[in-house]
Design a protein around this motif. Structure first.
Motif, PDB file in Angstrom:
ATOM      1  N   UNK A 118       0.836  -1.207   0.000  1.00  0.00           N
ATOM      2  CA  UNK A 118       0.000   0.000   0.000  1.00  0.00           C
ATOM      3  C   UNK A 118       0.868   1.253   0.000  1.00  0.00           C
ATOM      4  N   UNK A 119       1.938   1.250   0.789  1.00  0.00           N
ATOM      5  CA  UNK A 119       2.831   2.404   0.819  1.00  0.00           C
ATOM      6  C   UNK A 119       3.466   2.634  -0.546  1.00  0.00           C
ATOM      7  N   UNK A 120       3.872   1.554  -1.209  1.00  0.00           N
ATOM      8  CA  UNK A 120       4.462   1.693  -2.545  1.00  0.00           C
ATOM      9  C   UNK A 120       3.461   2.286  -3.526  1.00  0.00           C
ATOM     10  N   UNK A 121       2.206   1.845  -3.432  1.00  0.00           N
ATOM     11  CA  UNK A 121       1.170   2.367  -4.320  1.00  0.00           C
ATOM     12  C   UNK A 121       0.892   3.840  -4.042  1.00  0.00           C
ATOM     13  N   UNK A 122       0.840   4.215  -2.763  1.00  0.00           N
ATOM     14  CA  UNK A 122       0.672   5.632  -2.434  1.00  0.00           C
ATOM     15  C   UNK A 122       1.766   6.473  -3.083  1.00  0.00           C
ATOM     16  N   UNK A 123       2.992   5.975  -3.024  1.00  0.00           N
ATOM     17  CA  UNK A 123       4.100   6.724  -3.603  1.00  0.00           C
ATOM     18  C   UNK A 123       3.979   6.870  -5.104  1.00  0.00           C
ATOM     19  N   UNK A 124       3.710   5.759  -5.787  1.00  0.00           N
ATOM     20  CA  UNK A 124       3.674   5.765  -7.253  1.00  0.00           C
ATOM     21  C   UNK A 124       2.447   6.478  -7.814  1.00  0.00           C
ATOM     22  N   UNK A 125       1.294   6.242  -7.199  1.00  0.00           N
ATOM     23  CA  UNK A 125       0.036   6.678  -7.804  1.00  0.00           C
ATOM     24  C   UNK A 125      -0.519   7.981  -7.239  1.00  0.00           C
ATOM     25  N   UNK A 126      -0.090   8.379  -6.030  1.00  0.00           N
ATOM     26  CA  UNK A 126      -0.697   9.554  -5.400  1.00  0.00           C
ATOM     27  C   UNK A 126       0.354  10.626  -5.108  1.00  0.00           C
ATOM     28  N   UNK A 127       1.378  10.284  -4.324  1.00  0.00           N
ATOM     29  CA  UNK A 127       2.390  11.278  -3.980  1.00  0.00           C
ATOM     30  C   UNK A 127       3.118  11.799  -5.217  1.00  0.00           C
ATOM     31  N   UNK A 128       3.653  10.898  -6.037  1.00  0.00           N
ATOM     32  CA  UNK A 128       4.497  11.334  -7.157  1.00  0.00           C
ATOM     33  C   UNK A 128       3.755  12.279  -8.105  1.00  0.00           C
ATOM     34  N   UNK A 129       2.585  11.896  -8.626  1.00  0.00           N
ATOM     35  CA  UNK A 129       1.901  12.834  -9.527  1.00  0.00           C
ATOM     36  C   UNK A 129       1.371  14.071  -8.822  1.00  0.00           C
ATOM     37  N   UNK A 130       0.873  13.919  -7.590  1.00  0.00           N
ATOM     38  CA  UNK A 130       0.322  15.057  -6.864  1.00  0.00           C
ATOM     39  C   UNK A 130       1.370  16.101  -6.546  1.00  0.00           C
ATOM     40  N   UNK A 131       2.550  15.663  -6.118  1.00  0.00           N
ATOM     41  CA  UNK A 131       3.604  16.609  -5.773  1.00  0.00           C
ATOM     42  C   UNK A 131       4.274  17.188  -7.017  1.00  0.00           C
ATOM     43  N   UNK A 132       4.313  16.411  -8.098  1.00  0.00           N
ATOM     44  CA  UNK A 132       4.843  16.968  -9.356  1.00  0.00           C
ATOM     45  C   UNK A 132       3.964  18.122  -9.835  1.00  0.00           C
ATOM     46  N   UNK A 133       2.661  17.961  -9.736  1.00  0.00           N
ATOM     47  CA  UNK A 133       1.743  19.045 -10.125  1.00  0.00           C
ATOM     48  C   UNK A 133       1.902  20.243  -9.204  1.00  0.00           C
ATOM     49  N   UNK A 134       2.094  19.987  -7.928  1.00  0.00           N
ATOM     50  CA  UNK A 134       2.309  21.068  -6.964  1.00  0.00           C
ATOM     51  C   UNK A 134       3.578  21.849  -7.310  1.00  0.00           C
ATOM     52  N   UNK A 135       4.654  21.128  -7.640  1.00  0.00           N
ATOM     53  CA  UNK A 135       5.919  21.777  -7.980  1.00  0.00           C
ATOM     54  C   UNK A 135       5.767  22.676  -9.200  1.00  0.00           C
ATOM     55  N   UNK A 136       4.963  22.246 -10.165  1.00  0.00           N
ATOM     56  CA  UNK A 136       4.779  23.032 -11.378  1.00  0.00           C
ATOM     57  C   UNK A 136       4.030  24.332 -11.114  1.00  0.00           C
ATOM     58  N   UNK A 137       3.237  24.370 -10.042  1.00  0.00           N
ATOM     59  CA  UNK A 137       2.402  25.540  -9.761  1.00  0.00           C
ATOM     60  C   UNK A 137       3.085  26.582  -8.879  1.00  0.00           C
ATOM     61  N   UNK A 138       4.131  26.204  -8.147  1.00  0.00           N
ATOM     62  CA  UNK A 138       4.640  27.097  -7.102  1.00  0.00           C
ATOM     63  C   UNK A 138       6.095  27.496  -7.336  1.00  0.00           C
ATOM     64  N   UNK A 139       6.352  28.799  -7.267  1.00  0.00           N
ATOM     65  CA  UNK A 139       7.698  29.316  -7.495  1.00  0.00           C
ATOM     66  C   UNK A 139       8.648  28.962  -6.359  1.00  0.00           C
ATOM     67  N   UNK A 140       8.109  28.642  -5.193  1.00  0.00           N
ATOM     68  CA  UNK A 140       8.967  28.275  -4.068  1.00  0.00           C
ATOM     69  C   UNK A 140       9.375  26.798  -4.072  1.00  0.00           C
ATOM     70  N   UNK A 141       8.760  25.976  -4.892  1.00  0.00           N
ATOM     71  CA  UNK A 141       9.066  24.541  -4.875  1.00  0.00           C
ATOM     72  C   UNK A 141      10.170  24.256  -5.887  1.00  0.00           C
ATOM     73  N   UNK A 142      11.360  23.938  -5.359  1.00  0.00           N
ATOM     74  CA  UNK A 142      12.484  23.647  -6.234  1.00  0.00           C
ATOM     75  C   UNK A 142      12.509  22.212  -6.704  1.00  0.00           C
ATOM     76  N   UNK A 143      12.184  21.287  -5.811  1.00  0.00           N
ATOM     77  CA  UNK A 143      12.198  19.862  -6.159  1.00  0.00           C
ATOM     78  C   UNK A 143      11.287  19.105  -5.209  1.00  0.00           C
ATOM     79  N   UNK A 144      10.667  18.049  -5.710  1.00  0.00           N
ATOM     80  CA  UNK A 144       9.991  17.066  -4.862  1.00  0.00           C
ATOM     81  C   UNK A 144      10.667  15.719  -5.121  1.00  0.00           C
ATOM     82  N   UNK A 145      10.814  14.921  -4.067  1.00  0.00           N
ATOM     83  CA  UNK A 145      11.510  13.643  -4.236  1.00  0.00           C
ATOM     84  C   UNK A 145      11.063  12.687  -3.136  1.00  0.00           C
TER      85      UNK A 145
END
Length: 445
Positions: A337-364
């Motif tokens: 379940x943790x692996x799925x959260x990372x692949x399917x929810x965290x990764x795309x959600x935080x990538x979209x967040x990074x694209x929207x905010x000038x303060x977000x340099x990287x998500x990892x």
């Protein structure tokens, strides 16, 4: 009637400020949040506010708060055998050791129990030094290995500085971190190759015959959740083998499902000589840590006394909680379940967040183990807070998150999202939405 009076948040705060000496803090300026109750991925503060706990406290409540199977296991063990001296065998410790060994990689089948992660690392280094007859220990900058004397000297962040007299045998080197590369790398492959070449040079210059161990967080946690590039851990293993150096994997934070694997060394399919653990082994319900030991190092102490131990090593209540925790993880497929959260929810959600905010340099990150690196300028990568400190901007982000019902983990210029592994996909999406709104508010745009 319980031994404690009815919960009174104001009284708890008053007594805390009068009598409790807090860790890693200047005592006079503290204003601790009172937590009155918790359940699952949620805590309630002294004012009755409900907060999504994306800290897992100190990244240890891997199965969330008040998990009924863990609570019941502790209650049942307490009714049978609350405590016992470590020289005696008991069912809880024996079964906990078996279950841990069933998930550790390779031949790491002997378990030495400690009270937490710092003393696990202390004992792992002691074992390595006695096994090799050498003294020096290499560890990375941007790391954390615990607050005891040797462990804090191995640590590579500013918490080491007040206690580092240069006398603990600790030598630091740069681990891989492409976003702030010490090697002017532009790709993960370059970063891996150059970081390994750097470590090889450090080993040569320090003298291979003087080095007992290399200690690595498989994924550095508090230091920034820098997932190593593919091949890096394998390369470290090869360097250790070449020079007779013990490889110690610190899995105190990254282990027991946090990285979407039972242990993060599985990302490179590496078997260390010693593996340290704590935190997620029983979700921190009762203090417990330990060292998983290879056959070769265990054999060193077959006829030679190991000069170390702890009064509460393998405490029955802690081990009963570990047995329950591991069985829950197996039965409910928590690691998957943790692996799925990372692949399917965290990764795309935080990538979209990074694209929207000038303060977000990287998500990892990976699994339920993520960092959001905040910068004042995306081009220069200037951190939003200086190394070893915070800033008004970071404080504004955290305050905005809390007002909206999110408790995030913060360190320097980073927000870490490290919820219980049992957190739902919807809760993760809600947390990312709150962080999105909070960044907008704090940045004023």
């Amino acid at each position: 009637m319980t031994e404690l009076a009815a919960e009174d948040p104001a009284r708890a705060y008053e007594l805390d400020r009068r009598h409790v000496f807090h860790s890693w803090s200047a005592q006079g300026s503290l204003d601790p949040m009172v937590i009155t109750k918790a359940e699952g991925s949620t805590v309630w503060d002294g004012e009755g506010n409900r907060l999504l706990d994306f800290t897992s406290q100190l990244v240890f409540t891997n199965l969330g708060h008040q998990h009924p199977r863990l609570v019941r296991a502790i209650q049942e063990q307490a009714a049978t055998l609350c405590t016992v001296a470590p020289q005696h065998a008991n069912a809880a410790r024996s079964e906990a050791a078996r279950l841990i060994a069933s998930h550790t990689p390779g031949d790491l089948d002997r378990i030495f129990f400690t009270n937490g992660g710092a003393d696990a690392n202390e004992h792992a280094v002691r074992m390595a030094r006695l096994h090799t007859g050498r003294h020096k220990v290499l560890s990375t900058y941007r790391s954390y290995h615990g607050g005891t004397h040797l462990a804090v000297n191995l640590t590579g962040d500013p918490r080491r500085w007040p206690s580092d007299l240069g006398s603990a045998g600790a030598v630091h080197f740069f681990g891989p971190f492409l976003y702030r590369s010490a090697f002017h790398a532009t790709t993960e492959a370059e970063e891996c190759e150059r970081a390994l070449a750097h470590l090889e040079q450090v080993i040569a210059l320090e003298g291979p015959a003087t080095i007992a161990a290399v200690v690595l967080e498989s994924i550095p946690g508090t230091a920034g959740i820098m997932v190593p590039p593919p091949g890096y851990l394998t390369g470290v293993r090869e360097l250790c083998d070449r020079h007779g150096i013990v490889m110690i994997a610190d899995e105190v934070m990254s282990g027991f499902g946090r990285a979407g694997r039972w242990f993060a060394v599985e990302l490179d399919d590496v078997v260390p000589d010693l593996l340290t653990f704590a935190k997620g082994v029983n979700s921190g319900y009762v203090p417990l840590g330990g060292v998983a030991i290879s056959d070769a190092i265990a054999a060193t102490f077959a006829d030679r006394v190991y000069p170390g131990g702890l009064t509460y090593s393998g405490h029955p209540l802690a081990c009963a909680a570990a047995v329950a925790a591991i069985r829950v993880m197996e039965d409910d497929r928590v690691v998957e379940h943790a692996a799925t959260l990372g692949d399917d929810v965290f990764a795309p959600g935080l990538a979209a967040l990074a694209a929207r905010h000038r303060w977000v340099g990287e998500v990892r990150g990976t699994g339920a183990f993520w960092a959001v690196e905040l910068v004042a300028d995306k081009k220069t990568r200037e951190p939003l807070a200086p190394y070893g400190a915070s800033s008004p901007e970071m404080a504004a982000v955290l305050a905005a998150c809390r007002r909206r019902g999110l408790l995030p983990f913060a360190n320097f210029n980073r927000i870490h999202l490290v919820p219980p592994l049992t957190t739902t996909a919807d809760e993760v999406r809600q947390a990312i939405e709150i962080l999105d709104e909070s960044l907008t508010e704090a940045a004023g745009a």
